[in-house]
Each structure stands twice: as structure tokens, then as C-alpha cells.
Scaffold this motif. Sequence first.
Motif, PDB file in Angstrom:
ATOM      1  N   SER A   1       0.824  -1.212   0.000  1.00  0.00           N
ATOM      2  CA  SER A   1       0.000   0.000   0.000  1.00  0.00           C
ATOM      3  C   SER A   1       0.852   1.254   0.000  1.00  0.00           C
ATOM      4  O   SER A   1       0.376   2.335  -0.394  1.00  0.00           O
ATOM      5  CB  SER A   1      -0.920   0.008   1.220  1.00  0.00           C
ATOM      6  OG  SER A   1      -0.171   0.004   2.429  1.00  0.00           O
TER       7      SER A   1
ATOM      8  N   PHE B   1      -2.241  -3.836   2.425  1.00  0.00           N
ATOM      9  CA  PHE B   1      -2.130  -2.718   3.361  1.00  0.00           C
ATOM     10  C   PHE B   1      -1.514  -3.246   4.652  1.00  0.00           C
ATOM     11  O   PHE B   1      -1.299  -4.444   4.814  1.00  0.00           O
ATOM     12  CB  PHE B   1      -3.508  -2.089   3.568  1.00  0.00           C
ATOM     13  CG  PHE B   1      -3.910  -1.174   2.433  1.00  0.00           C
ATOM     14  CD1 PHE B   1      -4.034   0.190   2.625  1.00  0.00           C
ATOM     15  CD2 PHE B   1      -4.117  -1.684   1.159  1.00  0.00           C
ATOM     16  CE1 PHE B   1      -4.365   1.033   1.576  1.00  0.00           C
ATOM     17  CE2 PHE B   1      -4.447  -0.853   0.104  1.00  0.00           C
ATOM     18  CZ  PHE B   1      -4.572   0.513   0.311  1.00  0.00           C
TER      19      PHE B   1
ATOM     20  N   SER C   1      -7.073  -5.447   2.511  1.00  0.00           N
ATOM     21  CA  SER C   1      -7.121  -4.355   3.481  1.00  0.00           C
ATOM     22  C   SER C   1      -8.331  -4.557   4.395  1.00  0.00           C
ATOM     23  O   SER C   1      -9.008  -5.587   4.313  1.00  0.00           O
ATOM     24  CB  SER C   1      -7.239  -3.011   2.748  1.00  0.00           C
ATOM     25  OG  SER C   1      -8.476  -2.956   2.045  1.00  0.00           O
TER      26      SER C   1
END
Length: 337
Positions: free
Chosen positions: A133, A184, A251
Amino acid sequence: MKKALITGITGQDGSYLAELLLSKGYEVHGIVRRSSSINRGRIDHLGQYSQGPDARLHLHYGDLGDSVALVKLLYSLQPDEIYNLAAQSHVRVSFDIPEYTIDTTGTGAGRILEAIIESGIGKKVRYYQASSSEMFGKVQEIPQKETTPFWPRSPYSCAKVMAHWLTVNYRESYDLYACSGILFNHESPRRGETFVTRKITLAAAAIKLGQQDKLYLGNLDAKRDWGFAKEYVEGMWRMLQQDEPDDFVLSTNKTYSIKEFLDASFEAVGLDWKEHVEFDKRFLRPAEVDLLIGDYSKAKEKLGWEPKTDMKQLAKIMVDADMDLLQGKKFDPANRP
């Protein structure tokens, strides 16, 4: 029996992935760098799989800087799946050692992709690239998804962008089954102690036990999308089980500031972080990433993957594990998150 090769097997993600693949009946091979000190604590509990005539866990000395060794290893092993998790992965440190970071994180991915072609396994192997990310950096869209333009803000994220686009290029150029997981932030009790989440949970435990007084941090306003690493490796595996290769964001679609992670961590031990945390400009990045929040809807739709652990639960899992660690209780990764 499927055969998988993991680079970075001794890291946080590598250890969880090795566990997952072994539980699914894989034969697992990992690349480890030669060092005068052995750092395999995250996979020591998997020793039962590495012994005897039916061993299914094998470690090989190697490095993403050695293309010849990579070609030889891939030709010898003929793996069905390759997970490239190895990197110099600390963002702040990448400003101090940019050339090394670019070589291992960026060029290293190019070496292993080229080794796949040179070893002749390109038609059979499935390749996973650990994208990040951090590639979104100065975000151009909220939340960030697979089509969001990249704007990297560190040598680390620039190297990850390079590795990401090399993966796309080899997929298109050689019809290679190659996927990138744009993950992420994902944390766990196995996170390295210099990463901010683990630094916080370890300090919270140490301060509670009277072993530490202060915690020094940089930017407390940065916002991140935090998930549980053990769940994210499941997403990696699912990417390589699809009929066609593609790239996916993993995520939680929730973002929290460092202050909020401090709240959750110190609350887990009944303390107020404001009484113990102080600012230190040495921990600031030359270029900051202010906000990351990912849209995992594509992974949910196509992979059937979604996160299960929220940030507060994650902080408590990590703090509890660090309390045990500092009190000398045996940490058994096989029986703990």
C-alpha cells in the motif's frame, strides 16, 4: 503434493504462509540468507515438518541478489508456486540505505522473474509478488483500490512500484501466471520490533511491567489501514488458486491514526499513553504518507476473502503476546496468533 517456494520465509508473512501451506499438505521450500547469527525463531515451531524421510519443509541458502543461484534453485526444485516476500521492508530505513533497498526489493523481484523464465518453469509455475500500500503514497483516491494511480514517497515504495510493474510486464510478455497482492499494513505478534505497531505494543507491555518508562515516536497523526497478518496470507494463497492471474488489494477499509493505535494498545494494559510517549524528530520520514485506506471489494468478490480482526482486537493480541514475552513465558507460535 504441490510444491511451493517462499522467499522471506523467516519473516512475519513468510512464517504464517509456511504454516498455512503445510496445513494444506504442501511441500514447502524457503530461501534463507547466510548469516553468522541464526534468526529463524518465527519458524522454529515448524521443525517437525523438516525432519525424517517424509519431511515437507526445506530451507535453502540463497539471496535475491544472486541470480545464478536463483536459476539453479528453480531448475532443481520445479516449484508449482512461488511467493516472493523477501525485501528490505522498513520504510524509514529505506531512506538511509536506498541503494540496498532498491536492489533487494525492486531488482530482486526482477531477478526471480527472469530466473523463472531462464529455468524453463514459466509455463507451470504460479508467482505471487508482495506489493505494498506504500506504493499509493501521496494518495490520489480515497479509498485506494487496484486502479488507483501510484505516487510512492520513499525508496522502499519506489522499489515496490518497480517490482509490481515488472510482475505485470512478465505476465503480459511471457504469459506467466503472476499476481501481485497490494497488501495494506498487516501486523501480528511476529512483527519486527522496529515497526511502529510492534514498537508500541512492546513498549506498552514493558511500561506496564516497570521495565521501561518512555516511548519515543515520530508522526502520531499518520493514518493506516491495519489488519492481521495471519489472515492476509490466506489471501495470498487464494490469489494463486484462481483460473486467471490478477492483482488484488487486501485491506480492512478502515483507517486509524497512530494515536488511536496507542489508545488501543495502552488501554489493553490499563495505562494512558499520553503519560509515557514523547516526540522524537529522528523518527520522522523525509516524505510522509499521511493516509492509507484500502478497498478490498474485488478480493471479497473474486477470492471470497475479507478481514476478520479489527484494529483494537489486533492491538490486544499483540500486547498480550508481548506481556507473555517480557514475563519469560514461553511463546509457542503454533498455539498463539
